[in-house]
Design a protein around this motif. Sequence first.
Motif, PDB file in Angstrom:
ATOM      1  N   TRP A 297      42.683  35.154  50.271  1.00  0.00           N
ATOM      2  CA  TRP A 297      43.678  36.100  49.750  1.00  0.00           C
ATOM      3  C   TRP A 297      43.151  36.857  48.545  1.00  0.00           C
ATOM      4  CZ3 TRP A 297      45.999  35.609  44.883  1.00  0.00           C
ATOM      5  CH2 TRP A 297      45.754  34.408  44.217  1.00  0.00           C
TER       6      TRP A 297
ATOM      7  N   LYS B 217      40.817  39.607  49.898  1.00  0.00           N
ATOM      8  CA  LYS B 217      41.668  40.547  50.628  1.00  0.00           C
ATOM      9  C   LYS B 217      42.393  41.471  49.642  1.00  0.00           C
ATOM     10  CE  LYS B 217      44.235  38.439  53.699  1.00  0.00           C
ATOM     11  NZ  LYS B 217      45.024  37.831  54.692  1.00  0.00           N
ATOM     12  N   THR B 218      42.903  40.872  48.560  1.00  0.00           N
ATOM     13  CA  THR B 218      43.635  41.673  47.580  1.00  0.00           C
ATOM     14  C   THR B 218      42.729  42.722  46.949  1.00  0.00           C
ATOM     15  OG1 THR B 218      45.028  39.795  47.065  1.00  0.00           O
ATOM     16  CG2 THR B 218      44.975  41.573  45.459  1.00  0.00           C
TER      17      THR B 218
ATOM     18  N   SER C  87      40.048  44.019  48.062  1.00  0.00           N
ATOM     19  CA  SER C  87      39.509  45.068  48.926  1.00  0.00           C
ATOM     20  C   SER C  87      40.629  45.984  49.404  1.00  0.00           C
ATOM     21  CB  SER C  87      38.725  44.474  50.101  1.00  0.00           C
ATOM     22  OG  SER C  87      39.471  43.466  50.707  1.00  0.00           O
ATOM     23  N   SER C  88      41.888  45.684  49.027  1.00  0.00           N
ATOM     24  CA  SER C  88      42.994  46.576  49.407  1.00  0.00           C
ATOM     25  C   SER C  88      43.119  47.705  48.389  1.00  0.00           C
ATOM     26  CB  SER C  88      44.308  45.795  49.464  1.00  0.00           C
ATOM     27  OG  SER C  88      44.798  45.565  48.166  1.00  0.00           O
ATOM     28  N   THR C  89      43.725  48.819  48.825  1.00  0.00           N
ATOM     29  CA  THR C  89      43.895  49.960  47.923  1.00  0.00           C
ATOM     30  C   THR C  89      44.727  49.557  46.698  1.00  0.00           C
ATOM     31  OG1 THR C  89      45.756  50.574  49.327  1.00  0.00           O
ATOM     32  CG2 THR C  89      43.731  51.832  49.605  1.00  0.00           C
ATOM     33  N   LEU C  90      45.798  48.790  46.944  1.00  0.00           N
ATOM     34  CA  LEU C  90      46.677  48.453  45.824  1.00  0.00           C
ATOM     35  C   LEU C  90      46.021  47.468  44.872  1.00  0.00           C
ATOM     36  CD1 LEU C  90      50.347  48.292  47.106  1.00  0.00           C
ATOM     37  CD2 LEU C  90      49.193  50.005  45.741  1.00  0.00           C
ATOM     38  N   GLY C  91      45.257  46.511  45.411  1.00  0.00           N
ATOM     39  CA  GLY C  91      44.557  45.565  44.547  1.00  0.00           C
ATOM     40  C   GLY C  91      43.552  46.285  43.662  1.00  0.00           C
TER      41      GLY C  91
END
Lengths: 228, 249
Positions: free
Chosen positions: A3, A6-7, A9-13
């Motif tokens: 997690w 994943k966070t 590599s996300s746009t929001l993270g």
Amino acid sequence: MSWVTKTFSSTLGRKLLMALTGLFLILFLIGHVSGNMLLFKDDGGQAFNEYAKFMTTNPAVKILSYLTYISIIGHVIFAIMLSVRNKKARPVNYAEAKSGTNSSWNSRNMGILGTIVLIFIVVHLQNFWAQMHWGAIPTVTYESGEYKDLYAVVNLAFSNIGLVALYVVAMAFLAFHLNHGFASAFQTLGLNHKKYTPAIQFIGSAFSIIVPAMFASMPIFIYFSSLN
Amino acid sequence: MNLTLKVWRQKNSSDKGGFVNYNIADISEDMSFLEMLDVLNEELSEKGEDPVHFDHDCREGICGMCSLHINGKPHGPQQTTTCQLHMRSFKDGDTITIEPWRAAAFPVVKDLVVDRGAFDRIIQAGGYVSVNTGGVPDANEIPIPKKIADEAFDAATCIGCGACVAACKNASAMLFTSAKISQLAMLPQGKVERKERAEKMIAQMDEEGFGACTNTGACSIECPKGISLTNIARMNREYFSAIVSSENV
Ligand code: HEM
Ligand code: SF4
Ligand code: FES
């Protein structure tokens, strides 16, 4: 992917990291500009040199300075990753786009503004930070002991009108970066509410003008002092 | 009035495409923009040419199909849908540039028609409330403050038109996704699945290749329904709280 990866590599993270590092750099700017105001003190640079020594030797300041280096590097790395992604998301541009009618110029050009600020940071570190750490700079002796005379280095540097101009222009770009960035970081963190968002926007605008102006006033002041 | 239309023509998704100019005469200012295009297409058909393909369905501002980028703005100069835009917004002799939405996630199908299936897949990822069993509960058993109901309803007015993506310099779908997350996250029925929903819908949004948000605010200004940026802030809160507390390790 876990997690955590994943966070981030996300746009929001990634935006979260941009906002947190950006806000930390804003705190750094407050500290930096306050300390440097000692340049205006009419004591031949004693207070400024004592402060410079404190800043390079105190262990608590060391931790903060490492956090600042990490923030700059992190802010830049995530800025590049997001900018590449954003460019890829619009592979074909519009033949006609009236972006000026729906958003501010600086909000659309944070990458360009940031890149100019980054170039300035490198030049600036080379001018003073590298000198203080590794350069051969003269020393002065006060009652409390011997000090590196960074004040003299600063005075010499800012007797050069070209360098003064560079600093002033760079601060203008920083002002534009912060004029959008300050309030934007709060929106990214999810802090948008009619109770306090107008205050954040007001403080952000004021901050983006006042702090860069304070920075810019230093080379200007020293240049004119050097003329006498 | 007489107009020159500079229209993007593209045979299919692999064609390079380009602009073609058309002159069109005797357009009434009471026509809608789509009616004006109907006149053009009738003329083209009569000449045996391929009419200009564009999306439309309800023509009353509720379906979100009429995705045209007109004179540098999504849905043209007014804050409305293209079907609700009238020719009185233009002057005799004007040249009007018409382009499709430009986003990697919205590939051009033909001419001005783009595939907005990416939005559907974001909804499929979590934009719903699971109802697995039982009868319909009485509406009055679930008290919802008027203010909350109104705010959820405002978010729910998003018609999925994609103007937000079209307007954003990053072709970001944050305004759309945040409206869809918000309309459910604020209501008791939607709260149950809120963490999973935020994680899944945002993962899908990224997967589709939309850009990130730079908070320029262009989306909200161009949105025909005036969806507010407070929804994006809410989505960010939903997501950040989900990543530190959801069951997905
Ligand atoms: C003292 C230096 C700096 C400060 C105080 C600062 C501050 C900020 C802040 C507060 C934001 C808003 C974050 C958000 O929207 O959530 C931001 C955004 C941004 N910064 Fe900086 N920044 C600095 C230097 C830089 C540098 C050196 C770069 C170099 C590339 C840069 C590139 C960017 C970009 C591209 C964005 C927009 C990211 C996006 O939302 O798409 N910044 N900055
Ligand atoms: S948020 Fe507004 S612009 Fe975006 S899809 Fe919904 S209605 Fe259209
Ligand atoms: S055709 Fe349905 S909103 Fe325009």
